[in-house]
Design an enzyme around this catalytic site. Structure first.
Site, short mmCIF file in Angstrom:
data_model
loop_
_atom_site.label_atom_id
_atom_site.label_comp_id
_atom_site.label_asym_id
_atom_site.label_seq_id
_atom_site.Cartn_x
_atom_site.Cartn_y
_atom_site.Cartn_z
N LYS A 1 0.78 -1.02 0.08
CA LYS A 1 -0.01 0.11 -0.15
C LYS A 1 0.79 1.36 -0.08
O LYS A 1 1.32 1.89 1.06
CB LYS A 1 -0.93 0.08 1.31
N1 PPE Z 1 -7.61 -2.03 -2.59
C1 PPE Z 1 -7.16 -0.88 -2.96
C2 PPE Z 1 -6.65 -0.61 -4.00
C3 PPE Z 1 -7.35 -0.33 -1.74
O1 PPE Z 1 -6.81 1.08 -1.79
C4 PPE Z 1 -7.86 -0.44 -0.32
C5 PPE Z 1 -8.27 0.44 0.74
C6 PPE Z 1 -8.67 -1.77 -0.49
C7 PPE Z 1 -8.40 -2.71 -1.52
C8 PPE Z 1 -9.33 -2.37 0.89
O2 PPE Z 1 -8.20 -2.75 1.82
P1 PPE Z 1 -8.64 -2.47 3.40
O3 PPE Z 1 -8.88 -1.14 3.74
O4 PPE Z 1 -7.53 -3.11 4.12
O5 PPE Z 1 -9.95 -3.37 3.68
N2 PPE Z 1 -7.99 1.81 0.47
C9 PPE Z 1 -7.82 2.58 1.54
C10 PPE Z 1 -7.64 4.06 0.90
C11 PPE Z 1 -8.86 4.82 0.57
C12 PPE Z 1 -8.49 6.31 0.08
O6 PPE Z 1 -9.14 6.97 -0.64
O7 PPE Z 1 -7.35 6.98 0.72
C13 PPE Z 1 -8.99 2.67 2.66
O8 PPE Z 1 -10.05 2.26 2.40
O9 PPE Z 1 -8.67 3.23 3.62
#
Ligand code: PPE
Length: 297
Positions: free
Chosen positions: A149
Site C-alpha cells: 500500500k
Molecule cells: N484495494 C485497494 C486498492 C485499496 O486502496 C484498499 C483500501 C482496499 C483494496 C481495501 O483494503 P482494506 O482497507 O484493508 O480493507 N483503500 C484505502 C484508501 C482509500 C482512500 O481513498 O484513501 C482505505 O480504504 O482506507
C-alpha cells in the site's frame, strides 16, 4: 510526526521530501468505531503488520517497533478526543538525498486521525453504487506491486476513479494486465452467485484488504461457501449480487456495472446480512469478534 504530537497546521514537510517527488511512502487506512468499551480501532494489529510488509517491499526501515506505532495510533485518537474516525499512518522517505534510489535512510513516520464519514456517499450503504470497469489496467505486480500500500501507486487508482466520475459513475473497478478483475480504486470486490461468495485471489494483483478478510470470515460463519478465484468482467454482469469492501468505503453494494443492472438493482440479501455483521463486529457488538476491537483507552 516522528514521535511528537504536532498541531494540524504545523504538520508540514519540505518540497524535496523524497516521497513527494517519487511516491516512496507506504501507508494504512484504519477506522476507529465507538463500542461499549469506548472507541476501539478495528483490527489495529493487522493494519500495523501490513504497514511493515509494505515498507519491506520498498526497503523502508520504520524506526519504531510495531507496538510503538500501534500505541502512537491510539495516542493520536485520544489526543484529538475522537470516538469515531479514520486514521492514516504514513511511513515515507523524507528530505535528504535526491535521485531515484531506495537508500538506507530510516523512514519518517506520521499518523493523522480525523472524522471521515461515508466514503461513497451517504446513501451508498443502502442504495448501492454504480461502477465502471475502467479502461485503465491495474498496475502489474512486477511493475508497481499492488501488494504494497504505497502512496505512488495511487496514481493508477486516481486515473481510474477520475475516469469513472467523469463518466457519471461512482467508482471504478480495474482489470489486471491479464484481463481478470483485480479491485476497485480503493476497495476489494466480491460477487455472490447462488449463495457462494467469490472474490479475486491475491495472485490477481490485489491489495489484501483487511475488510476483505473480515468479510470472508463473516460469510463463512454465516454458512456461505467462500471462494477465491479469478473473475472476468462478465462474472460481474451476471452475478446475483456484487459488493465492495474497504476501510474507507466499508461494505457497499454495487447496483450497476457498465450500465448493466446487478440482480434487481436493489441491495441483495447476502450483502445486507454481511453489512449488518460487519458493522456490528466493528462496533464491538458481537462476542465472537471482539478480538478485532482494540480499545483506545
Ligand atoms: N484495494 C485497494 C486498492 C485499496 O486502496 C484498499 C483500501 C482496499 C483494496 C481495501 O483494503 P482494506 O482497507 O484493508 O480493507 N483503500 C484505502 C484508501 C482509500 C482512500 O481513498 O484513501 C482505505 O480504504 O482506507
Amino acid at each position: 510526526m516522528d514521535g511528537d504530537l504536532v498541531p494540524w497546521d504545523e504538520a508540514k514537510v519540505h518540497v524535496l521530501t523524497h516521497a513527494f517527488q517519487y511516491g516512496t511512502g507506504v501507508f494504512e487506512g484504519i477506522r476507529c468505531y465507538p463500542t461499549e468499551r469506548g472507541p476501539a480501532v478495528f483490527r489495529l494489529e493487522d493494519h500495523v503488520r501490513r504497514l511493515y510488509r509494505s515498507a519491506a517491499i520498498y526497503r523502508l526501515t520504520i524506526p519504531f517497533d510495531p507496538e510503538t506505532i500501534a500505541e502512537g495510533i491510539r495516542e493520536t485518537i485520544r489526543a484529538n478526543g475522537l470516538s469515531e474516525c479514520y486514521i492514516r499512518p504514513v511511513a515515507y522517505r523524507g528530505y535528504g538525498e535526491m535521485g531515484v534510489n531506495l537508500g538506507p535512510e530510516p523512514a519518517r513516520v506520521t499518523i493523522v486521525a480525523w472524522p471521515w464519514g461515508t466514503y461513497l456517499g451517504e446513501d451508498s450503504i443502502e442504495a448501492g453504487v454504480r461502477v465502471l470497469v475502467s479502461s485503465w489496467r491495474r498496475n502489474d505486480a512486477n511493475a508497481v506491486p499492488p501488494a504494497a500500500k504505497a502512496t505512488g501507486q495511487y496514481l493508477n487508482s486516481a486515473l481510474a476513479k477520475a475516469e469513472a466520475l467523469e463518466a457519471g459513475f461512482d467508482e471504478a473497478l480495474l482489470l489486471n494486465p491479464q484481463g481478470f478483475v483485480a479491485d476497485g480504486s480503493g476497495q476489494n470486490v466480491f460477487v455472490v452467485r447462488d449463495g457462494t461468495v467469490i472474490t479475486p485471489p491475491e495472485s490477481a494483483g490485489i491489495l489484501l484488504g483487511i475488510t476483505r478478510e473480515s468479510v470472508m470470515q463473516l460469510a463463512r460463519d454465516l454458512g456461505h461457501e467462500v471462494r477465491e478465484r479469478n473473475l472476468v468482467r462478465t462474472d460481474l454482469y451476471t452475478a446475483d449480487e456484487v459488493f465492495l469492501t474497504g476501510t474507507a468505503a466499508e461494505v457497499v453494494p454495487v447496483r450497476d456495472i457498465d450500465g448493466r443492472t446487478i440482480g434487481d438493482g436493489q441491495r441483495g440479501p447476502v450483502t445486507k446480512a454481511l453489512q449488518a455483521e460487519f458493522f456490528a463486529a466493528a462496533r464491538g457488538e458481537l462476542d465472537r469478534y471482539t478480538a478485532w476491537n482494540d480499545p483506545v483507552t
